[in-house]
Design a protein around this motif. Structure first.
Motif, short mmCIF file in Angstrom:
data_model
loop_
_atom_site.label_atom_id
_atom_site.label_comp_id
_atom_site.label_asym_id
_atom_site.label_seq_id
_atom_site.Cartn_x
_atom_site.Cartn_y
_atom_site.Cartn_z
N ALA A 125 -16.22 -41.98 -3.65
CA ALA A 125 -17.04 -41.42 -4.73
C ALA A 125 -17.83 -42.50 -5.44
CB ALA A 125 -16.14 -40.67 -5.72
N ARG A 126 -18.04 -43.63 -4.78
CA ARG A 126 -18.74 -44.79 -5.36
C ARG A 126 -18.11 -45.19 -6.71
NH1 ARG A 126 -24.99 -44.72 -5.45
NH2 ARG A 126 -24.67 -42.84 -6.69
N ASN A 127 -16.78 -45.04 -6.75
CA ASN A 127 -15.98 -45.42 -7.93
C ASN A 127 -16.39 -44.67 -9.19
OD1 ASN A 127 -14.50 -47.30 -6.37
ND2 ASN A 127 -16.13 -48.80 -6.62
N GLY A 141 -21.07 -46.41 -15.43
CA GLY A 141 -20.70 -47.68 -14.80
C GLY A 141 -21.41 -48.85 -15.46
N CYS A 142 -22.68 -48.65 -15.80
CA CYS A 142 -23.41 -49.68 -16.54
C CYS A 142 -22.78 -49.87 -17.92
CB CYS A 142 -24.88 -49.26 -16.67
SG CYS A 142 -25.92 -50.47 -17.52
N PHE A 185 -28.48 -52.26 -12.20
CA PHE A 185 -27.92 -51.58 -13.36
C PHE A 185 -28.86 -50.44 -13.74
CE2 PHE A 185 -26.58 -55.95 -13.35
CZ PHE A 185 -25.28 -55.96 -13.84
N GLY A 186 -28.32 -49.44 -14.43
CA GLY A 186 -29.20 -48.37 -14.88
C GLY A 186 -28.50 -47.39 -15.79
N GLY A 233 -20.68 -44.27 -12.38
CA GLY A 233 -20.68 -43.55 -13.64
C GLY A 233 -19.70 -42.39 -13.65
N MET A 234 -19.99 -41.41 -14.45
CA MET A 234 -19.13 -40.25 -14.58
C MET A 234 -19.13 -39.42 -13.30
SD MET A 234 -19.23 -37.27 -17.52
CE MET A 234 -20.92 -36.76 -17.15
N ASP A 235 -17.97 -38.92 -12.93
CA ASP A 235 -17.86 -38.03 -11.78
C ASP A 235 -18.48 -36.69 -12.17
OD1 ASP A 235 -17.02 -36.17 -9.84
OD2 ASP A 235 -15.25 -37.36 -9.37
N LEU A 236 -19.71 -36.44 -11.70
CA LEU A 236 -20.43 -35.24 -12.11
C LEU A 236 -19.80 -33.96 -11.55
CD1 LEU A 236 -24.14 -36.45 -11.86
CD2 LEU A 236 -22.72 -36.17 -13.91
#
Length: 253
Positions: free
Chosen positions: A22-24, A105-106, A123-124, A62-65
Motif C-alpha cells: 500500500a506504499r506504506n 507521509g510528507c 515530497f507533496g 499518506g492516509m490510506d484512502l
C-alpha cells in the motif's frame, strides 16, 4: 506481519513503516503501532535518537484512502496522524525518505527534526486536489521552514517538489544516493548518539520551542529543560571524561 517494524540498538531507534503493498499508507493499525513504538523509544534511557523510514522504496503515501472511505480515521486523540504529527517525541527524530513522501507521509517527514532524502525522492501535499486539506501539520510546519510564497504555492497547487529543491531551501538536511537514505540517516543518528542523551533531549526541546519566545522569555523557559542536565550524573561524567581524555560512558541519568 507487523505494519511497523522497530529496532533498537546503539542508542538509535529505527521505525519502519511496513505496508509496501500500500506504499506504506497509514491506517488506524499503523497509527497505533507507531505510537506504541515511539512510547517505548521515549521511555528507554539508552535510546537517544530515532529514525522513521519506510519499506519498498517509498517513505509513505499518506492516509490510506480506502480505509478512510470505510469511515476510518488514522489519527489518535492528542497524538494526531500516525500517532505522531500532533505529539512528536521529546527526543530527536530523523526522517529517512526514499521515493514519495506524499500527503500525510510528507507531514510525517515534517514532524521529524532532521530529514535525509534520496536525491530522487519527492515530497507533496496534494490534499487540495482530493477536496481535502493537509490537516496533519503540513500547513503549519511548511511555512516555518520554506519562504512563505513557496510554501503557499506547494500547499494550494498540490504539486510535488523534489528532494533537491527541498535541500536547497533547507528542508532536507542531507541528500543520499537512491537506496541509501537510511544508511546516511544512520550515520547522522550515530553522530548524535555519541552525545549525552539527557543533553540531546533537552537541546531538542529548547531549539524546537525557540521561535515561540523572545530571548528574555526563552532564557526563563529553557531552565525547565537545561537545569536538570547541568545537575545530572552525565554532566559530571562528561567533565571527567574530558579531563581523563577518554570517551564518556553515558547512563542517561
Amino acid at each position: 506481519m507487523s505494519v511497523v517494524l522497530a529496532e533498537f540498538a546503539d542508542g538509535v531507534a529505527v521505525f519502519t513503516l511496513n505496508r509496501p503493498e500500500a506504499r506504506n499508507a497509514v491506517d488506524l493499525e499503523v497509527s497505533k503501532a507507531l505510537a506504541a513504538a515511539v512510547d517505548e523509544f521515549e521511555a528507554r534511557p539508552d535510546l537517544t535518537i530515532g529514525i522513521l523510514t519506510g519499506t519498498g522504496g517509498t517513505f509513505c503515501a499518506g492516509m490510506d484512502l480506502k480505509a478512510f472511505a470505510r469511515g476510518e480515521r488514522p489519527s489518535l486523540p492528542g497524538r494526531g496522524f500516525g500517532g505522531l504529527t500532533q505529539a512528536p517525541p521529546t527526543k530527536p527524530l530523523i526522517a529517512a525518505v526514499e521515493g514519495w513522501a506524499l500527503a500525510g507521509g510528507c507531514e510525517l517527514a515534517l514532524t521529524a527534526d532532521l530529514i535525509v532524502a534520496a536525491r530522487d525522492a519527492k515530497f507533496g501535499l496534494p490534499e487540495v486536489g482530493r477536496g481535502l486539506a493537509a490537516a496533519a501539520g503540513g500547513l503549519l510546519r511548511l511555512p516555518k521552514i520554506l519562504p512563505y510564497q513557496l510554501a503557499m504555492e506547494i500547499a494550494i497547487t498540490g504539486d510535488p517538489f523534489t528532494a533537491e529543491d527541498a535541500h536547497r531551501y533547507g528542508l532536507v538536511n542531507r541528500l543520499a544516493e537512491p537506496g541509501h537514505a537510511l544508511d546516511v540517516a544512520k550515520e547522522l543518528a550515530a553522530r548524535v548518539a555519541r552525545n549525552g542523551p539527557l543533553a540531546v533531549r533537552a537541546t531538542k526541546q529548547v531549539v524546537s520551542m525557540a521561535a515561540n519566545y523572545t530571548d528574555a522569555d526563552g532564557f526563563e523557559t529553557q531552565r525547565e529543560f537545561v537545569d536538570p542536565v547541568f545537575a545530572s550524573a552525565d554532566a559530571q561524567e562528561g567533565a571527567r571524561a574530558f579531563a581523563e581524555k577518554r570517551a564518556p560512558v553515558w547512563t542517561g541519568a
